[in-house]
Design a protein around this motif. Structure first.
Motif, mmCIF file in Angstrom:
data_model
loop_
_atom_site.group_PDB
_atom_site.id
_atom_site.type_symbol
_atom_site.label_atom_id
_atom_site.label_comp_id
_atom_site.label_asym_id
_atom_site.label_seq_id
_atom_site.Cartn_x
_atom_site.Cartn_y
_atom_site.Cartn_z
ATOM 1 N N ALA A 78 68.222 65.571 24.254
ATOM 2 C CA ALA A 78 67.139 66.309 23.620
ATOM 3 C C ALA A 78 66.742 67.516 24.475
ATOM 4 O O ALA A 78 66.918 67.520 25.708
ATOM 5 N N GLU A 79 66.221 68.513 23.828
ATOM 6 C CA GLU A 79 65.803 69.752 24.511
ATOM 7 C C GLU A 79 64.764 69.468 25.591
ATOM 8 O O GLU A 79 64.758 70.105 26.639
ATOM 9 N N ALA A 80 63.890 68.481 25.348
ATOM 10 C CA ALA A 80 62.829 68.149 26.302
ATOM 11 C C ALA A 80 63.391 67.586 27.605
ATOM 12 O O ALA A 80 62.795 67.760 28.673
ATOM 13 N N ASN A 81 64.532 66.915 27.549
ATOM 14 C CA ASN A 81 65.116 66.278 28.739
ATOM 15 C C ASN A 81 66.254 67.077 29.354
ATOM 16 O O ASN A 81 66.840 66.649 30.346
ATOM 17 N N LEU A 82 66.574 68.212 28.778
ATOM 18 C CA LEU A 82 67.744 68.965 29.202
ATOM 19 C C LEU A 82 67.651 69.435 30.646
ATOM 20 O O LEU A 82 68.610 69.296 31.413
ATOM 21 N N ASN A 83 66.499 69.970 31.055
ATOM 22 C CA ASN A 83 66.359 70.448 32.429
ATOM 23 C C ASN A 83 66.470 69.318 33.434
ATOM 24 O O ASN A 83 67.057 69.480 34.507
ATOM 25 N N LEU A 84 65.929 68.144 33.103
ATOM 26 C CA LEU A 84 66.005 66.985 33.986
ATOM 27 C C LEU A 84 67.455 66.555 34.197
ATOM 28 O O LEU A 84 67.887 66.310 35.329
ATOM 29 N N VAL A 85 68.209 66.493 33.106
ATOM 30 C CA VAL A 85 69.607 66.064 33.202
ATOM 31 C C VAL A 85 70.437 67.104 33.946
ATOM 32 O O VAL A 85 71.285 66.764 34.768
ATOM 33 N N LYS A 86 70.170 68.373 33.689
ATOM 34 C CA LYS A 86 70.903 69.430 34.396
ATOM 35 C C LYS A 86 70.639 69.389 35.889
ATOM 36 O O LYS A 86 71.520 69.639 36.701
ATOM 37 N N ARG A 87 69.410 69.034 36.264
ATOM 38 C CA ARG A 87 69.081 68.938 37.686
ATOM 39 C C ARG A 87 69.794 67.762 38.316
ATOM 40 O O ARG A 87 70.257 67.835 39.457
#
Length: 65
Positions: free
Chosen positions: A51-60
């Motif tokens: 999901a777009e909301a979790n994308l930055n977390l997963v990318k990190r």
């Protein structure tokens, strides 16, 4: 500056597609499967996109910039 390590579990769980999207497996398919319907278990087989909301977390976790 030291190297940044990737999150070991994330590297085994998520896959990056050719277009740059991140795929994830569906949850709730590991145990207590007798009470879940066949239709529900079938829909849990595939994968979906993060999901777009979790994308930055997963990318990190994957150390993607």
């Amino acid at each position: 500056m030291p190297k940044v390590k990737t999150h070991s579990r994330a590297k085994k769980t998520f896959t990056v597609t050719g277009s740059g999207a991140i795929k994830r497996p569906k949850a709730y398919k590991s145990h207590l499967l007798t009470k879940k319907s066949n239709k529900r278990k079938r829909s849990l087989r595939g994968s979906s996109l993060v999901a777009e909301a979790n994308l930055n977390l997963v990318k990190r976790m994957l150390v993607l910039r």
